[in-house]
Design a protein around this motif. Structure first.
Motif, PDB file in Angstrom:
ATOM      1  N   THR A  60     -11.890  -6.965  -5.543  1.00 11.67           N
ATOM      2  CA  THR A  60     -11.390  -8.259  -6.247  1.00 11.67           C
ATOM      3  C   THR A  60     -11.008  -9.256  -5.396  1.00 11.67           C
ATOM      4  N   GLY A  61     -10.808  -9.027  -4.101  1.00 14.86           N
ATOM      5  CA  GLY A  61     -10.140  -9.962  -3.133  1.00 14.86           C
ATOM      6  C   GLY A  61      -8.684 -10.238  -3.511  1.00 14.86           C
ATOM      7  N   LYS A  62      -8.114  -9.498  -4.294  1.00 12.41           N
ATOM      8  CA  LYS A  62      -6.705  -9.754  -4.560  1.00 12.41           C
ATOM      9  C   LYS A  62      -5.863  -8.419  -4.267  1.00 12.41           C
ATOM     10  N   ILE A  63      -4.478  -8.640  -3.952  1.00 13.49           N
ATOM     11  CA  ILE A  63      -3.482  -7.395  -3.923  1.00 13.49           C
ATOM     12  C   ILE A  63      -3.162  -6.893  -5.266  1.00 13.49           C
ATOM     13  N   LEU A  64      -3.428  -5.479  -5.276  1.00 16.96           N
ATOM     14  CA  LEU A  64      -3.099  -4.948  -6.676  1.00 16.96           C
ATOM     15  C   LEU A  64      -1.515  -4.768  -6.807  1.00 16.96           C
ATOM     16  N   PHE A  65      -0.820  -4.527  -6.042  1.00 16.41           N
ATOM     17  CA  PHE A  65       0.563  -4.453  -6.305  1.00 16.41           C
ATOM     18  C   PHE A  65       1.403  -5.498  -5.461  1.00 16.41           C
ATOM     19  N   PRO A  66       1.562  -6.729  -5.616  1.00 18.07           N
ATOM     20  CA  PRO A  66       2.037  -7.614  -4.944  1.00 18.07           C
ATOM     21  C   PRO A  66       3.546  -7.768  -4.849  1.00 18.07           C
ATOM     22  N   LYS A 110       4.321   3.162 -22.284  1.00 15.08           N
ATOM     23  CA  LYS A 110       2.999   2.952 -22.191  1.00 15.08           C
ATOM     24  C   LYS A 110       2.760   1.830 -21.102  1.00 15.08           C
ATOM     25  N   PRO A 111       1.453   1.738 -20.421  1.00 20.34           N
ATOM     26  CA  PRO A 111       1.044   0.996 -19.377  1.00 20.34           C
ATOM     27  C   PRO A 111       0.795  -0.426 -20.395  1.00 20.34           C
ATOM     28  N   SER A 112       1.341  -1.523 -19.413  1.00 15.99           N
ATOM     29  CA  SER A 112       0.923  -2.849 -20.271  1.00 15.99           C
ATOM     30  C   SER A 112      -0.131  -3.486 -19.605  1.00 15.99           C
ATOM     31  N   ARG A 113      -0.716  -3.004 -18.611  1.00 21.32           N
ATOM     32  CA  ARG A 113      -1.707  -3.582 -17.709  1.00 21.32           C
ATOM     33  C   ARG A 113      -2.858  -2.522 -17.868  1.00 21.32           C
ATOM     34  N   ASP A 114      -4.197  -2.858 -17.792  1.00 20.30           N
ATOM     35  CA  ASP A 114      -5.063  -1.996 -17.757  1.00 20.30           C
ATOM     36  C   ASP A 114      -6.200  -2.267 -16.656  1.00 20.30           C
ATOM     37  N   LEU A 115      -6.283  -1.368 -15.907  1.00 19.04           N
ATOM     38  CA  LEU A 115      -7.425  -1.427 -14.645  1.00 19.04           C
ATOM     39  C   LEU A 115      -8.683  -2.004 -15.339  1.00 19.04           C
ATOM     40  N   TYR A 173       0.798  -1.070  -0.080  1.00 15.84           N
ATOM     41  CA  TYR A 173      -0.154   0.004   0.093  1.00 15.84           C
ATOM     42  C   TYR A 173       0.725   1.267  -0.051  1.00 15.84           C
ATOM     43  N   ARG A 174       2.327   0.960  -0.299  1.00 16.11           N
ATOM     44  CA  ARG A 174       3.073   2.379  -0.037  1.00 16.11           C
ATOM     45  C   ARG A 174       3.249   2.988  -1.497  1.00 16.11           C
ATOM     46  N   ALA A 175       2.779   4.232  -1.338  1.00 10.15           N
ATOM     47  CA  ALA A 175       2.894   5.027  -2.480  1.00 10.15           C
ATOM     48  C   ALA A 175       4.116   5.176  -3.087  1.00 10.15           C
ATOM     49  N   PRO A 176       4.357   5.574  -4.541  1.00  9.69           N
ATOM     50  CA  PRO A 176       5.514   5.422  -5.173  1.00  9.69           C
ATOM     51  C   PRO A 176       6.464   6.710  -4.641  1.00  9.69           C
ATOM     52  N   GLU A 177       5.851   7.750  -4.135  1.00  3.69           N
ATOM     53  CA  GLU A 177       6.815   8.926  -3.720  1.00  3.69           C
ATOM     54  C   GLU A 177       7.641   8.362  -2.453  1.00  3.69           C
ATOM     55  N   ILE A 178       7.136   7.547  -1.581  1.00  6.33           N
ATOM     56  CA  ILE A 178       7.543   7.097  -0.675  1.00  6.33           C
ATOM     57  C   ILE A 178       8.957   6.101  -0.944  1.00  6.33           C
ATOM     58  N   ILE A 179       8.726   5.210  -1.956  1.00  2.00           N
ATOM     59  CA  ILE A 179       9.863   4.462  -2.429  1.00  2.00           C
ATOM     60  C   ILE A 179      11.045   5.301  -2.955  1.00  2.00           C
ATOM     61  N   ASN A 208      11.826  -2.290  -5.335  1.00  5.01           N
ATOM     62  CA  ASN A 208      12.155  -2.236  -6.940  1.00  5.01           C
ATOM     63  C   ASN A 208      10.999  -2.912  -7.554  1.00  5.01           C
ATOM     64  N   GLN A 209      10.481  -3.958  -7.164  1.00 12.51           N
ATOM     65  CA  GLN A 209       9.316  -4.459  -7.768  1.00 12.51           C
ATOM     66  C   GLN A 209       8.109  -4.074  -7.658  1.00 12.51           C
ATOM     67  N   MET A 210       7.730  -3.317  -6.660  1.00 14.91           N
ATOM     68  CA  MET A 210       6.467  -2.494  -6.578  1.00 14.91           C
ATOM     69  C   MET A 210       6.491  -1.223  -7.563  1.00 14.91           C
ATOM     70  N   LEU A 211       7.930  -0.730  -7.692  1.00 18.26           N
ATOM     71  CA  LEU A 211       8.016   0.397  -8.794  1.00 18.26           C
ATOM     72  C   LEU A 211       7.671  -0.111 -10.175  1.00 18.26           C
ATOM     73  N   LEU A 212       8.182  -1.476 -10.640  1.00 21.79           N
ATOM     74  CA  LEU A 212       7.846  -1.909 -11.707  1.00 21.79           C
ATOM     75  C   LEU A 212       6.224  -2.109 -12.007  1.00 21.79           C
ATOM     76  N   LEU A 213       5.779  -2.783 -11.044  1.00 25.47           N
ATOM     77  CA  LEU A 213       4.244  -3.043 -11.102  1.00 25.47           C
ATOM     78  C   LEU A 213       3.639  -1.776 -11.122  1.00 25.47           C
ATOM     79  N   MET A 214       3.924  -1.035 -10.593  1.00 26.77           N
ATOM     80  CA  MET A 214       3.202   0.611 -10.773  1.00 26.77           C
ATOM     81  C   MET A 214       3.260   1.239 -12.270  1.00 26.77           C
ATOM     82  N   MET A 215       4.498   1.070 -12.688  1.00 27.83           N
ATOM     83  CA  MET A 215       4.636   1.434 -13.925  1.00 27.83           C
ATOM     84  C   MET A 215       3.784   0.607 -15.185  1.00 27.83           C
TER      85      MET A 215
END
Length: 382
Positions: free
Chosen positions: A257-263, A323-328, A228-234, A268-275
């Protein structure tokens, strides 16, 4: 943290030994002062023990977190008000730094309570404090369970009904609006720190042990629980209350969804998932970041740390994301075969728009609580 644990961790109820006519149960004095705390400073809880001069009697343990362990207790008959009323008592660890943190949390909770005399802003109420055998104790109103337990019990792997998510979101943004008004950052919003009442209709934000005044902007890459950590923190960008909005966005996605958005397994991996979801960070934000050169090279390539499939060692791969490779929308809209009614489709579409605004990479452009409260999804205009 104040919620009743579910499943195997369900607290055991203590059988009453005394007859109903007894005014005050016998005081339990099994522990000595020397054994009141374990080596880590946590209070050694005894079920049935009386606290604060026989004002409360402990009947279950709710587990422990970084700062404290929490018990459920009942008020006893006598001159202390309503007998049998249930409360949650947070017993701060017996360490100087933890004690100071407990005093700070008390100060913040009292400030919030004073600003919300009618209890309409959905933040857990601190009733009073006392000290017990060297431990600072915070007495809270008692609620049922936390939202992680709610999802596990009623929406495992599928999430909760969109209307329930909307009701909870409305209440959470009311809580954030009060925090923002008082210039307070919660800094640990996640499903575990949101409690519901017995009827599951009302939620309250709890556990302000990490909360601070927004002016106390100490750069640390590990503030807020990782998922749940925002990108500016990282990245090490000076932060403000917008970090709580990011956490709310991650939490609402998880509720639905019952699922974690950025697991991510690491920052480092959190930033990649965000992008992958939101596209690349703008160069201005990277330049402002204290840890920008840790994650990005001079050409703007992201230094992705990955496991080598053969050796299992960490290897760095330069990744260029535009560009994003995943879509909400693709992740949240049900398949066409689900045949949703028009109003439900509109509601989910509006929910996706709200999440998109909560998860804006640049904190300066992220939606604010008052804007979220007027969003069509929250207002039921979707």
């Amino acid at each position: 943290m104040f919620a009743v644990a579910m499943g195997e961790n369900k607290p055991k109820k203590v059988k009453k030994v005394l007859k109903k006519k007894a005014a005050v149960p016998a005081l339990i004095t099994t522990t000595t002062l020397d054994s009141a705390a374990d080596p880590e400073g946590y209070y050694s809880v005894i079920l049935g023990e009386q606290l604060d001069g026989a004002r409360y009697q402990v009947f279950s343990s709710l587990g422990k977190g970084m700062f404290a362990n929490v018990v459920r207790a009942r008020t006893l008959q006598g001159d202390f008000g309503e007998a049998g009323k249930e409360v949650a008592i947070k017993i701060i660890r017996c360490q100087e730094s933890m004690y100071k943190a407990g005093l700070k949390e008390t100060q913040i909770l009292n400030k919030l309570k004073q600003a919300d005399p009618d209890d309409k802003k959905h933040i857990v109420r601190l009733e009073r404090t006392f000290e017990h055998r060297g431990h600072l104790c915070l007495v809270f109103e008692s609620l049922s369970m936390n939202l992680r337990d709610v999802v596990k019990r009623f929406g495992k792997d599928v999430g909760l009904n969109i209307r329930a998510v909307r009701a909870y979101a409305h209440q959470l943004f009311l809580a954030l609006s009060l925090l923002r008004k008082l210039n307070i950052i919660h800094a640990d919003i996640k499903p575990d720190n949101i409690l519901v009442n017995e009827q599951k209709t009302l939620v309250k934000l709890c556990d302000l042990g990490s909360a601070s005044d927004a002016a106390e902007n100490d750069i640390t890459p590990y503030l807020v629980s990782r998922f749940y950590r925002a990108p500016e923190i990282i990245l090490g960008v000076p932060y403000d209350a917008a970090l709580d909005i990011w956490s709310i966005g991650c939490t609402l996605y998880e509720l639905y969804t019952g699922k974690i958005l950025f697991p991510g397994r690491s920052n480092n991996q959190m930033l990649l998932l965000m992008m992958e979801l939101k596209g690349r960070f703008n160069s201005k934000m990277i330049k402002k970041a204290k840890f920008g050169d840790v994650y990005f090279d001079e050409m703007g390539g992201f230094q992705s740390v990955e496991k080598d499939r053969v050796t299992g060692a960490d290897v760095v791969r330069s990744v260029h994301i535009s560009k994003p490779s995943r879509d909400l929308r693709a992740r949240l809209m049900p398949p066409v075969s689900a045949k949703l009614k028009d109003d439900e489709t509109k509601m989910i579409t509006s929910f996706i728009d709200l999440l998109d605004k909560c998860l804006t990479l640049d904190p300066a452009r992220r939606i604010q609580p008052r804007e979220a409260l007027s969003h069509p999804f929250i207002r039921g205009q979707a």
